[in-house]
Design an enzyme around this catalytic site. Structure first.
Site, short mmCIF file in Angstrom:
data_model
loop_
_atom_site.label_atom_id
_atom_site.label_comp_id
_atom_site.label_asym_id
_atom_site.label_seq_id
_atom_site.Cartn_x
_atom_site.Cartn_y
_atom_site.Cartn_z
N ILE A 277 -7.49 7.76 -1.27
CA ILE A 277 -7.40 6.30 -1.28
C ILE A 277 -8.20 5.81 -0.08
O ILE A 277 -8.04 6.31 1.04
CB ILE A 277 -5.93 5.83 -1.22
N SER A 278 -9.13 4.89 -0.30
CA SER A 278 -10.03 4.43 0.75
C SER A 278 -9.27 3.73 1.87
O SER A 278 -8.19 3.17 1.67
CB SER A 278 -11.07 3.47 0.17
N GLN A 279 -9.87 3.73 3.06
CA GLN A 279 -9.25 3.02 4.18
C GLN A 279 -9.17 1.54 3.84
O GLN A 279 -10.02 1.00 3.11
CB GLN A 279 -10.01 3.26 5.46
N PRO A 280 -8.18 0.84 4.36
CA PRO A 280 -7.98 -0.57 4.01
C PRO A 280 -9.21 -1.45 4.23
O PRO A 280 -9.52 -2.31 3.40
CB PRO A 280 -6.81 -0.99 4.90
N ARG B 120 0.82 -1.22 0.00
CA ARG B 120 0.00 0.00 0.00
C ARG B 120 0.85 1.27 0.00
O ARG B 120 0.45 2.29 -0.55
CB ARG B 120 -0.94 -0.02 1.21
#
Length: 224
Positions: free
Chosen positions: A61-64, A35
């Site tokens: 970028i979206s949270q994992p 990431r």
């Protein structure tokens, strides 16, 4: 590298598996994708924290956990042909590529598309094709798709996406508008290609922009 590997393991254990993600393919993919390569250099120390991060062109970028939830909900496997709407930095496409046969990832910002393409190629994700265009129109040249995953919210499902899904295909997208609540939905084309929606919980995404990005009722198509 060992430093980031340990962060990935902790992320999967504490942020993803602990919240109920059970698909081993998704968990393994989240462990493998670096990431830190998909965020700004100044953000690398925060790459595995439990929140979104800013990237170029005013996007995030979206949270994992949300990435993992979306991929698990799409019910994909090694045979799946997937459309990824909203490439961003390319992280979600990379996670998908660890599992599926191939991914078409569409991004409306040329800067983001070019950057994602460079990172994905450098990391060896040869089964991802990044294209630039209006994601609300899908990518008919490569249709039909087993699944479509979307990283922006809309109040309705664009008709082209449903048209480009195979029978039994799954569409995973946030439904709603900013400030009024959004829900992650899995929409499955059932018998007769009638869509059925399953609610996967509350989320917060940037709004979907494009020809089919504004509307209201779920499943209603835009006028020509």
């Amino acid at each position: 590298m060992d430093h980031y590997r340990s962060k990935r393991e902790r992320m999967v254990a504490e942020q993803i598996a602990a919240r109920g993600i059970r698909d081993s393919r998704v968990l393994d993919a989240m462990r493998r994708v670096p990431r830190e390569e998909f965020v700004r250099r100044l953000s690398r120390s925060s790459a595995y924290e439990d929140h979104p991060l800013a990237i170029a062109s005013g996007q995030t970028i979206s949270q994992p956990y949300i990435v993992a939830l979306t991929v698990e909900a799409a019910l994909v496997d090694e045979r799946s042909h997937v459309l990824d709407v909203g490439t961003g930095s390319g992280y979600g496409a990379a996670v998908l590529a660890e599992i599926v046969a191939d991914v078409v990832s569409i991004e409306r910002h040329p800067e983001l598309a070019n950057g994602a393409r460079e990172v994905l190629e450098r990391l060896g994700y040869s089964t991802v094709s990044v294209v630039t265009g209006d994601g609300t129109l899908g990518w008919p040249d490569a249709a039909p798709y087993d699944a479509i995953v979307v990283a922006a919210a809309a109040a309705r499902v664009p008709g082209p996406w449903l048209e480009q899904l195979k029978d039994g295909g799954r569409l995973v997208m946030p439904v709603g508008t900013p400030g009024f609540g959004q829900r992650l939905q899995r929409i499955t084309l059932g018998p007769g290609r009638v869509p059925r929606a399953d609610d996967l919980g509350g989320v917060t995404f940037v709004p979907l922009i494009g020809a089919y990005g504004i509307g209201s009722p779920l499943f209603e198509e835009n006028d020509d």
